[in-house]
Design a protein around this motif. Structure first.
Motif, PDB file in Angstrom:
ATOM      1  N   LEU A 264       0.837  -1.190   0.000  1.00  0.00           N
ATOM      2  CA  LEU A 264       0.000   0.000   0.000  1.00  0.00           C
ATOM      3  C   LEU A 264       0.878   1.247   0.000  1.00  0.00           C
ATOM      4  O   LEU A 264       0.669   2.191  -0.778  1.00  0.00           O
ATOM      5  CB  LEU A 264      -0.905  -0.021   1.231  1.00  0.00           C
ATOM      6  N   ARG A 265       1.882   1.248   0.862  1.00  0.00           N
ATOM      7  CA  ARG A 265       2.817   2.381   0.918  1.00  0.00           C
ATOM      8  C   ARG A 265       3.600   2.513  -0.385  1.00  0.00           C
ATOM      9  O   ARG A 265       3.840   3.628  -0.870  1.00  0.00           O
ATOM     10  CB  ARG A 265       3.785   2.182   2.087  1.00  0.00           C
ATOM     11  N   ALA A 266       3.995   1.378  -0.958  1.00  0.00           N
ATOM     12  CA  ALA A 266       4.778   1.423  -2.199  1.00  0.00           C
ATOM     13  C   ALA A 266       3.971   2.020  -3.345  1.00  0.00           C
ATOM     14  O   ALA A 266       4.497   2.803  -4.157  1.00  0.00           O
ATOM     15  CB  ALA A 266       5.249   0.014  -2.562  1.00  0.00           C
ATOM     16  N   GLY A 267       2.687   1.682  -3.424  1.00  0.00           N
ATOM     17  CA  GLY A 267       1.845   2.272  -4.458  1.00  0.00           C
ATOM     18  C   GLY A 267       1.706   3.776  -4.287  1.00  0.00           C
ATOM     19  O   GLY A 267       1.739   4.538  -5.270  1.00  0.00           O
ATOM     20  N   ALA A 268       1.554   4.215  -3.039  1.00  0.00           N
ATOM     21  CA  ALA A 268       1.478   5.653  -2.778  1.00  0.00           C
ATOM     22  C   ALA A 268       2.789   6.338  -3.140  1.00  0.00           C
ATOM     23  O   ALA A 268       2.795   7.456  -3.681  1.00  0.00           O
ATOM     24  CB  ALA A 268       1.129   5.897  -1.314  1.00  0.00           C
ATOM     25  N   ALA A 269       3.910   5.690  -2.848  1.00  0.00           N
ATOM     26  CA  ALA A 269       5.212   6.267  -3.187  1.00  0.00           C
ATOM     27  C   ALA A 269       5.375   6.418  -4.696  1.00  0.00           C
ATOM     28  O   ALA A 269       5.980   7.399  -5.171  1.00  0.00           O
ATOM     29  CB  ALA A 269       6.331   5.407  -2.610  1.00  0.00           C
ATOM     30  N   GLN A 270       4.855   5.471  -5.466  1.00  0.00           N
ATOM     31  CA  GLN A 270       4.894   5.605  -6.923  1.00  0.00           C
ATOM     32  C   GLN A 270       4.113   6.839  -7.374  1.00  0.00           C
ATOM     33  O   GLN A 270       4.546   7.565  -8.283  1.00  0.00           O
ATOM     34  CB  GLN A 270       4.313   4.353  -7.582  1.00  0.00           C
ATOM     35  N   MET A 271       2.972   7.090  -6.727  1.00  0.00           N
ATOM     36  CA  MET A 271       2.201   8.276  -7.080  1.00  0.00           C
ATOM     37  C   MET A 271       2.934   9.545  -6.649  1.00  0.00           C
ATOM     38  O   MET A 271       2.873  10.568  -7.344  1.00  0.00           O
ATOM     39  CB  MET A 271       0.811   8.220  -6.439  1.00  0.00           C
ATOM     40  N   ASP A 272       3.632   9.486  -5.523  1.00  0.00           N
ATOM     41  CA  ASP A 272       4.445  10.640  -5.104  1.00  0.00           C
ATOM     42  C   ASP A 272       5.468  10.991  -6.177  1.00  0.00           C
ATOM     43  O   ASP A 272       5.678  12.174  -6.495  1.00  0.00           O
ATOM     44  CB  ASP A 272       5.169  10.328  -3.793  1.00  0.00           C
ATOM     45  N   GLU A 273       6.127   9.974  -6.731  1.00  0.00           N
ATOM     46  CA  GLU A 273       7.125  10.210  -7.772  1.00  0.00           C
ATOM     47  C   GLU A 273       6.481  10.850  -9.004  1.00  0.00           C
ATOM     48  O   GLU A 273       7.052  11.766  -9.612  1.00  0.00           O
ATOM     49  CB  GLU A 273       7.807   8.889  -8.150  1.00  0.00           C
ATOM     50  N   HIS A 274       5.329  10.369  -9.364  1.00  0.00           N
ATOM     51  CA  HIS A 274       4.619  10.961 -10.502  1.00  0.00           C
ATOM     52  C   HIS A 274       4.285  12.421 -10.208  1.00  0.00           C
ATOM     53  O   HIS A 274       4.523  13.304 -11.058  1.00  0.00           O
ATOM     54  CB  HIS A 274       3.343  10.173 -10.778  1.00  0.00           C
ATOM     55  N   PHE A 275       3.738  12.697  -9.040  1.00  0.00           N
ATOM     56  CA  PHE A 275       3.337  14.063  -8.692  1.00  0.00           C
ATOM     57  C   PHE A 275       4.536  15.005  -8.667  1.00  0.00           C
ATOM     58  O   PHE A 275       4.434  16.169  -9.065  1.00  0.00           O
ATOM     59  CB  PHE A 275       2.644  14.041  -7.330  1.00  0.00           C
ATOM     60  N   LEU A 276       5.675  14.495  -8.226  1.00  0.00           N
ATOM     61  CA  LEU A 276       6.879  15.321  -8.155  1.00  0.00           C
ATOM     62  C   LEU A 276       7.498  15.583  -9.519  1.00  0.00           C
ATOM     63  O   LEU A 276       8.000  16.681  -9.780  1.00  0.00           O
ATOM     64  CB  LEU A 276       7.927  14.638  -7.273  1.00  0.00           C
ATOM     65  N   ASN A 277       7.449  14.601 -10.401  1.00  0.00           N
ATOM     66  CA  ASN A 277       8.291  14.648 -11.606  1.00  0.00           C
ATOM     67  C   ASN A 277       7.570  14.811 -12.926  1.00  0.00           C
ATOM     68  O   ASN A 277       8.183  15.228 -13.911  1.00  0.00           O
ATOM     69  CB  ASN A 277       9.159  13.385 -11.656  1.00  0.00           C
ATOM     70  N   ALA A 278       6.285  14.473 -12.988  1.00  0.00           N
ATOM     71  CA  ALA A 278       5.576  14.619 -14.262  1.00  0.00           C
ATOM     72  C   ALA A 278       5.407  16.094 -14.610  1.00  0.00           C
ATOM     73  O   ALA A 278       5.256  16.949 -13.725  1.00  0.00           O
ATOM     74  CB  ALA A 278       4.211  13.946 -14.182  1.00  0.00           C
ATOM     75  N   THR A 279       5.429  16.420 -15.893  1.00  0.00           N
ATOM     76  CA  THR A 279       5.152  17.793 -16.303  1.00  0.00           C
ATOM     77  C   THR A 279       3.745  18.187 -15.863  1.00  0.00           C
ATOM     78  O   THR A 279       2.877  17.326 -15.660  1.00  0.00           O
ATOM     79  CB  THR A 279       5.258  17.941 -17.826  1.00  0.00           C
ATOM     80  N   LEU A 280       3.513  19.466 -15.726  1.00  0.00           N
ATOM     81  CA  LEU A 280       2.212  19.926 -15.241  1.00  0.00           C
ATOM     82  C   LEU A 280       1.085  19.439 -16.131  1.00  0.00           C
ATOM     83  O   LEU A 280       0.015  19.055 -15.654  1.00  0.00           O
ATOM     84  CB  LEU A 280       2.193  21.452 -15.148  1.00  0.00           C
ATOM     85  N   GLU A 281       1.301  19.426 -17.444  1.00  0.00           N
ATOM     86  CA  GLU A 281       0.250  19.010 -18.367  1.00  0.00           C
ATOM     87  C   GLU A 281      -0.010  17.504 -18.314  1.00  0.00           C
ATOM     88  O   GLU A 281      -1.090  17.044 -18.675  1.00  0.00           O
ATOM     89  CB  GLU A 281       0.590  19.419 -19.803  1.00  0.00           C
ATOM     90  N   GLU A 282       0.966  16.728 -17.860  1.00  0.00           N
ATOM     91  CA  GLU A 282       0.812  15.274 -17.779  1.00  0.00           C
ATOM     92  C   GLU A 282       0.669  14.797 -16.340  1.00  0.00           C
ATOM     93  O   GLU A 282       0.670  13.594 -16.077  1.00  0.00           O
ATOM     94  CB  GLU A 282       2.034  14.589 -18.422  1.00  0.00           C
ATOM     95  N   ASN A 283       0.533  15.713 -15.418  1.00  0.00           N
ATOM     96  CA  ASN A 283       0.499  15.397 -14.000  1.00  0.00           C
ATOM     97  C   ASN A 283      -0.951  15.155 -13.569  1.00  0.00           C
ATOM     98  O   ASN A 283      -1.766  16.087 -13.510  1.00  0.00           O
ATOM     99  CB  ASN A 283       1.114  16.556 -13.214  1.00  0.00           C
ATOM    100  N   ALA A 284      -1.290  13.907 -13.270  1.00  0.00           N
ATOM    101  CA  ALA A 284      -2.691  13.557 -13.021  1.00  0.00           C
ATOM    102  C   ALA A 284      -3.296  14.290 -11.821  1.00  0.00           C
ATOM    103  O   ALA A 284      -4.394  14.840 -11.933  1.00  0.00           O
ATOM    104  CB  ALA A 284      -2.831  12.049 -12.864  1.00  0.00           C
ATOM    105  N   PRO A 285      -2.642  14.331 -10.644  1.00  0.00           N
ATOM    106  CA  PRO A 285      -3.253  15.074  -9.538  1.00  0.00           C
ATOM    107  C   PRO A 285      -3.441  16.554  -9.851  1.00  0.00           C
ATOM    108  O   PRO A 285      -4.470  17.147  -9.481  1.00  0.00           O
ATOM    109  CB  PRO A 285      -2.272  14.875  -8.381  1.00  0.00           C
TER     110      PRO A 285
END
Length: 521
Positions: A264-285
């Motif tokens: 559960l924590r690992a899945g959340a950490a993957q989303m943290d990486e996405h939120f931190l690193n994806a471009t604004l236009e490709e950033n789902a949150p």
């Protein structure tokens, strides 16, 4: 600070939202961790992309995001960090690494010990709000992945809740968890007192040996009588509604295994990486937050519905209600001024397809309706393929119908196939018109497993954080909740003071009347 509505970036954003098509023709699907987030039916245009980026820049989003992950005091009314991301990071930030890893090891050691000794067939978890909804959601939605123990939850101070949770269990083989950040939560402590009496009545000579505490106030737990090795700590920089990633996850580990909590924590950490690193236009949150702000503050939707097309996710609705409405139910900006645009839509819903037979009529044909978040699993965890096919068909059909709608001409052609009287056909057709153009988001999970659930919860956490930045409000305090708690304490004391002068009351006439009447029995 200028009123938000009067800033250049807000005016451009508002205009771009209003000018964007109600039925966008472009497919827009963002991949975040292993989730696919389809925003194709939300307002979208090249002008809106530019305006949204300008609004994010104006509101200081990138610095706020950095502060979130670096443990800066972004909860500015309490001068605290909101560092829940540190609890699920593969390597916690150095400032808190020792504390986080020590508590994680302590919890894992406890679970390993009670498993090795085959202790506690039953666990009753006493918490409320953020200490309850996250673990309850995880245990009940992931129950098919394990099942070592019976896990029950009691949150409400209504004694029916604790009575039902304890009913039929063997006191000698039951563990009670008190989860309370402050260890002063009246609901949890009142239920704990009932549990002590129940254990004692069941022949347990030392009831408190059957208790563990999860809290940020270890001293209060010690004073309550809980053994040191049964106290698991988290910290004031962990908000209650973000605490599932801490030792609050103990019932998950006891019921479904440490691997489940870690995944559960690992899945959340993957989303943290996405939120931190994806471009604004490709950033789902980020893009979900922008759509939410557009829907509420520009298009005037006062609520949105959450419809997970998976019956196991029924507790996702109240979990998100708390996350969104406790975090964003405010109107004061950082400089003390009042936010001058609509914010914080109400959250409601239930799983499909039950929801279709409950409130989708309103969603389709009410004068305003509400946006909908649809959640779907691509693969089921059962062998009933037709059931899953029906579930997918219903989800996609409802979403398409909300977008496309039905014009009067379409309705008239449909009715006229049976009704040959033109006047009668026209009259009936008016009742079958659907406005359409109603926004929604579709989130597709590969399947419902701990990693995907963790990613989904973190997706919504970061969406809510971004909304707070866009509106300039603090999503990490809850002063309205605290105010009500204090009043409840005072009223309880007055209910106990049967001999006090009933004419003396600081309350309004109605409250004073019921205090007097209910105190007298």
């Amino acid at each position: 600070m200028s009123a938000l509505s009067q800033t250049t970036a807000w005016k451009s954003f508002s205009h771009a939202v209003s000018a964007s098509p109600t039925k966008p023709a472009t497919l827009r699907i963002l991949r975040a961790a292993e989730l696919e987030v389809d925003l194709s039916t939300q307002r979208h245009s090249p002008a809106l992309v530019i305006a949204a980026r300008a609004l994010l820049n104006q509101q200081g989003f990138e610095q706020a995001r950095a502060d979130l992950f670096e443990g800066a005091p972004i909860n500015w009314t309490e001068n605290r960090a909101a560092w829940h991301t540190a609890l699920r990071a593969p390597t916690p930030p150095s400032r808190v690494a020792h504390a986080v890893q020590a508590e994680q090891a302590k919890l894992a050691g406890f679970v390993e010990r009670v498993n090795a000794q085959n202790l506690y067939r039953n666990v009753v978890h006493l918490g409320i709000g953020g200490s309850d909804w996250g673990p309850r959601l995880a245990v009940e939605s992931l129950a098919g992945h394990a099942g070592r123990r019976t896990i029950r939850f009691a949150s409400n101070v209504d004694a029916h809740a604790i009575t039902a949770a304890l009913e039929g269990l063997d006191p000698s083989d039951t563990l009670i968890i008190i989860s309370s950040k402050s260890f002063t939560t009246i609901e949890s402590l009142a239920n704990a007192a009932c549990a002590i009496d129940w254990l004692r009545a069941g022949g347990v000579k030392q009831p408190l040996d059957h208790f563990v505490a999860v809290t940020a106030n270890a001293q209060a737990a010690r004073e309550f009588g809980i053994r040191e090795e049964h106290i698991f700590e988290f910290w004031d920089w962990v908000g209650g509604r973000y605490s599932i990633w801490s030792s609050i996850g103990l019932p998950i580990a006891l019921g479904l295994g440490m691997d489940t909590l870690n995944d559960l924590r690992a899945g959340a950490a993957q989303m943290d990486e996405h939120f931190l690193n994806a471009t604004l236009e490709e950033n789902a949150p980020v893009q979900m937050a922008l759509s939410a702000v557009a829907n509420c503050s520009v298009l005037g939707y006062a609520s949105f519905a959450l419809c997970p097309y998976d019956a196991r996710l029924r507790h996702l609705v109240p979990w998100l209600q708390q996350l969104e409405m406790e975090s964003l139910g405010k109107s004061t900006q950082r400089d003390g001024t009042t936010l001058d645009v609509a914010s914080s839509p109400a959250v409601w819903g239930m799983p499909g397809t039950d929801s279709q037979h409950t409130f989708f009529q309103w969603l389709h044909q009410d004068g305003k309706g509400a946006p909908v978040d649809f959640i779907l699993c691509a693969k089921p965890d059962h062998r009933h393929t037709r059931h899953h096919r029906l579930l997918i068909a219903n989800c996609l059909a409802q979403r398409a119908a909300l977008l496309e709608g039905k014009s009067f001409e379409q309705a008239l052609a449909e009715v006229s196939l049976k009704e040959k009287n033109p006047q009668a056909a026209a009259a009936l057709a008016k009742h079958r018109v659907h406005p359409g153009g109603r926004p929604s988001t579709l989130i597709v999970m590969p399947q419902l497993d701990p990693k995907q659930l963790g990613a989904l919860l973190a997706l919504y956490e970061h969406k809510v954080f971004t909304e707070g930045v866009l509106w300039g409000i603090n999503p990490f305090d809850q002063w309205g909740v605290e105010f009500g708690k204090r009043l409840a304490g005072d009223i309880e004391r007055r209910l106990d003071a049967l001999g006090s002068d009933p004419a003396v009351s600081p309350y309004d006439p109605s409250t004073a009347h019921w205090v007097r009447k209910l105190a007298s029995g």
